[in-house]
Design a protein around this motif. Structure first.
Motif, PDB file in Angstrom:
ATOM      1  N   LEU A 136       0.872  -1.218  -0.116  1.00 44.36           N
ATOM      2  CA  LEU A 136      -0.183  -0.080  -0.054  1.00 44.36           C
ATOM      3  C   LEU A 136       0.940   1.265   0.132  1.00 44.36           C
ATOM      4  N   VAL A 137       2.011   1.262   0.906  1.00 50.06           N
ATOM      5  CA  VAL A 137       3.068   2.433   0.722  1.00 50.06           C
ATOM      6  C   VAL A 137       3.398   2.429  -0.646  1.00 50.06           C
ATOM      7  N   ARG A 138       4.089   1.411  -1.159  1.00 47.98           N
ATOM      8  CA  ARG A 138       4.510   1.430  -2.657  1.00 47.98           C
ATOM      9  C   ARG A 138       3.337   2.041  -3.445  1.00 47.98           C
ATOM     10  N   HIS A 139       2.392   1.895  -3.294  1.00 52.19           N
ATOM     11  CA  HIS A 139       1.293   2.139  -4.418  1.00 52.19           C
ATOM     12  C   HIS A 139       1.157   3.484  -4.154  1.00 52.19           C
ATOM     13  N   ALA A 140       0.871   4.046  -3.108  1.00 55.00           N
ATOM     14  CA  ALA A 140       0.606   5.470  -2.660  1.00 55.00           C
ATOM     15  C   ALA A 140       1.804   6.360  -3.079  1.00 55.00           C
ATOM     16  N   LEU A 141       2.935   5.782  -2.994  1.00 55.06           N
ATOM     17  CA  LEU A 141       4.090   6.604  -3.778  1.00 55.06           C
ATOM     18  C   LEU A 141       4.369   6.591  -5.177  1.00 55.06           C
ATOM     19  N   ASP A 142       3.672   5.637  -5.714  1.00 51.10           N
ATOM     20  CA  ASP A 142       3.660   5.346  -7.136  1.00 51.10           C
ATOM     21  C   ASP A 142       5.229   5.279  -7.403  1.00 51.10           C
ATOM     22  N   ALA A 143       5.796   4.034  -6.505  1.00 52.52           N
ATOM     23  CA  ALA A 143       6.942   3.570  -6.734  1.00 52.52           C
ATOM     24  C   ALA A 143       7.040   2.287  -7.618  1.00 52.52           C
ATOM     25  N   PRO A 144       8.209   2.053  -8.059  1.00 57.31           N
ATOM     26  CA  PRO A 144       8.211   0.728  -9.030  1.00 57.31           C
ATOM     27  C   PRO A 144       7.901  -0.586  -8.245  1.00 57.31           C
ATOM     28  N   LEU A 145       7.243  -1.278  -8.824  1.00 60.49           N
ATOM     29  CA  LEU A 145       6.701  -2.423  -8.267  1.00 60.49           C
ATOM     30  C   LEU A 145       7.713  -3.336  -7.371  1.00 60.49           C
ATOM     31  N   VAL A 146       8.844  -3.358  -7.646  1.00 58.86           N
ATOM     32  CA  VAL A 146       9.740  -4.014  -6.871  1.00 58.86           C
ATOM     33  C   VAL A 146      10.152  -3.403  -5.511  1.00 58.86           C
ATOM     34  N   ARG A 147       9.816  -1.935  -5.392  1.00 61.05           N
ATOM     35  CA  ARG A 147       9.999  -1.303  -4.377  1.00 61.05           C
ATOM     36  C   ARG A 147       9.297  -1.567  -2.982  1.00 61.05           C
TER      37      ARG A 147
END
Length: 195
Positions: A136-147
């Protein structure tokens, strides 16, 4: 659409069989006390025992707030990279394409259900697992999937994310353990110095 306030937490400390320990129960009580100051509308939890029991303890501090299961919060690996970072290669050893696809479907369902503005202003607690908090944090930050890899969180650490219509999500808190005394912090992590 109105703001959705998500308070995302990892379950309390658990034993190898998935049952809360005394530490996990106390962590959950203290988190419930902290959340009692907020206008919580619902507590959602994973179907796994450690999350169910954490949610019940948290809910006991929130009179009148419904505590319900959300299958999307179950513990799963949300994304298996085609070429894992070398430090993570052993972690992904043995994941077959079917398992990776099932995890990706669960991750998509989690995002579709919770990672968006709501029809009405809402404050929801999600009691889940470390990988789902990271996803959820990765998604909210629009970070790469692997992040999502390496975004670890402690047991009952609080992460707050807001979803408003027309703007990107806002991560307000990540892994906040301010409600826990020092001896209850940092469970769920490996050994090492802690701030």
């Amino acid at each position: 659409m109105a703001t959705r306030h998500l308070y995302v937490v990892r379950h309390g400390a658990a034993d190898p069989f998935g049952e809360l320990t005394e530490v996990g129960r106390r962590q959950s009580e203290l988190l419930g006390e902290r959340l009692a100051a907020l206008p919580v509308d619902a507590v959602w939890h994973s179907p796994l025992a450690r999350a169910v029991n954490s949610a019940r303890i948290i809910g006991a501090q929130l009179p009148g707030v419904p505590v319900r299961e959300a299958a999307e919060l179950v513990d799963h690996v949300p994304y298996v990279p085609a070429e894992p970072p070398p430090a993570w290669a052993g972690f992904f050893d043995g994941y077959d394409p079917a398992e990776a696809a099932a995890g990706a479907r669960l991750a998509e369902a989690l995002i579709a259900r919770f990672a968006r503005p709501a029809e009405a202003e809402t404050h929801e607690v999600l009691v889940t697992h470390a990988y789902q908090v990271a996803w959820l944090v990765r998604h909210a930050l629009d970070a790469p999937l692997v992040r999502w890899l390496g975004l670890s969180c402690g047991n009952t650490a609080l992460t707050a994310i807001e979803y408003r219509d027309g703007v990107t999500p806002a991560v307000l808190l990540f892994n906040d353990m301010g409600h826990l005394p020092p001896e209850l912090r940092w469970t769920g992590f490996g050994p090492g110095p802690r701030p």
